[in-house]
Design an enzyme around this catalytic site. Structure first.
Site, short mmCIF file in Angstrom:
data_model
loop_
_atom_site.label_atom_id
_atom_site.label_comp_id
_atom_site.label_asym_id
_atom_site.label_seq_id
_atom_site.Cartn_x
_atom_site.Cartn_y
_atom_site.Cartn_z
CE LYS A 205 -2.67 0.98 3.57
NZ LYS A 205 -2.98 2.25 4.29
C1 5RP Z 1 -4.49 4.93 8.45
C2 5RP Z 1 -4.13 4.14 7.26
C3 5RP Z 1 -5.16 4.00 6.21
O1 5RP Z 1 -5.39 2.61 5.97
C4 5RP Z 1 -4.68 4.59 4.89
O2 5RP Z 1 -4.00 5.81 5.12
C5 5RP Z 1 -5.88 4.82 3.96
O3 5RP Z 1 -6.73 5.74 4.58
P1 5RP Z 1 -6.83 7.23 3.96
O4 5RP Z 1 -7.40 7.07 2.57
O5 5RP Z 1 -7.76 7.96 4.88
O6 5RP Z 1 -5.42 7.76 3.95
O7 5RP Z 1 -3.05 3.58 7.13
O8 5RP Z 1 -3.58 4.71 9.49
#
Ligand code: 5RP
Length: 293
Positions: A205
């Site tokens: 991610k």
């Molecule tokens: C929060 C995270 C989230 O999974 C990731 O950042 C996605 O959320 P957003 O789209 O709000 O950034 O790691 O700790």
């Protein structure tokens, strides 16, 4: 370890050349994995489109309650039929998500940060493999801090969860954190995503950036793009479209869904980009039609 002297900057990513070891399986870099790994990855990435819409609500693990997520018990059930994967903590899942949800689970397994700290880069593996098995997790999400003070410990966390996951055929998703001292450049994301993939993460991610297609080409496993801070819906859909067009195999959105005035319609508009080939303008038109009825 090769010495750092005379390092030549990588530049030929052959972005138009498809991944050579795809084989017959629809998830990049997973062709040589066993049945269980492939089954869980197929729960995450649609075999028809190869893509995924993850709904992230794990923010509470370090933010506590945040706007739009004040009531997990009200927000998640409303949205879960509109996404493919639920990304959350075991606490949120067990307390607020019906086990009959029928959705893939990306289980946040690291913790140890809070908004009260300046340095968020030191976490631990808080969830053990046995509980990930109990939760029937389809992947385990491990936060990593490349370039930060917590780099070594976060890579160790990732490696420990990959080792444990391999024993039980549960994929690991390496999460690239972008802290204050990290730069949101292709140079950083090429380094961070590749390190996580080389450690054995099955999914990464990360964030969208310029030259994103080169980040994709240089990483031998699928990238899922985090939404980041809340944007106007049209801009968030442009981000989604650029990410998918650039080779991401999905979006992992939290705030751009649960902080939208119309979260359900926003989730459905993101699905149109991820699974139905809509561009950002078409998806935004869909969103507007959906909210105006
Ligand atoms: C929060 C995270 C989230 O999974 C990731 O950042 C996605 O959320 P957003 O789209 O709000 O950034 O790691 O700790």
């Amino acid at each position: 370890m090769a010495d750092k002297e005379g390092l030549k900057v990588a530049k030929d990513y052959s972005v138009d050349v498809p991944f050579a070891n795809q084989g017959s399986f629809h998830v990049k870099g997973a062709n040589n994995l066993d049945w269980g790994m492939k089954k869980r990855l197929s729960n995450i990435f649609d075999p028809k489109t190869g893509n995924t819409v993850m709904f992230a609500f794990d923010h509470g693990y370090f933010m506590g309650s945040t706007a739009g997520l004040e009531r997990l018990d009200l927000v998640i059930p409303k949205l879960m039929s509109h996404v493919d994967v639920l990304m959350g903590t075991r606490g949120a899942l067990r307390s607020c998500v019906p086990p009959e949800c029928g959705k893939a689970i990306a289980l946040r397994v690291t913790s140890g940060s809070s908004m009260l700290n300046d340095d968020l880069s030191h976490e631990v593996n808080a969830v053990d493999l046995e509980d990930a098995v109990r939760m029937n997790a389809d992947c385990m999400a491990v936060q990593t801090f490349i370039g930060a003070d917590g780099q070594l410990s976060s890579i160790d966390n990732l490696s420990q969860m990959i080792n444990a996951g391999l024993r039980h055929s549960i994929p690991t998703m390496g999460v690239v954190a972008v802290g204050k001292q990290m730069e949101r450049t292709d140079r950083f994301f090429k380094l961070a995503t590749r390190i996580l993939a080389e450690m054995g993460a099955n999914i990464i991610k990360t964030y969208y950036c310029e030259k994103f297609e080169e980040v994709v080409a240089g990483c031998p496993v699928p990238l899922v793009v985090a939404g980041g801070k809340k944007l106007p819906e049209n801009e968030a859909l442009t981000l989604a479209y650029k990410a998918i067009s650039g080779g991401a195999r999905g979006l992992d959105m939290g705030r751009n869904i649960f902080q939208s005035e119309h979260p359900v319609e926003m989730a459905e508009a993101i699905r149109k980009v991820v699974h139905e080939g809509f561009n950002d303008k078409e998806a935004y038109e869909f969103y507007q039609d959906a909210i105006h009825g």
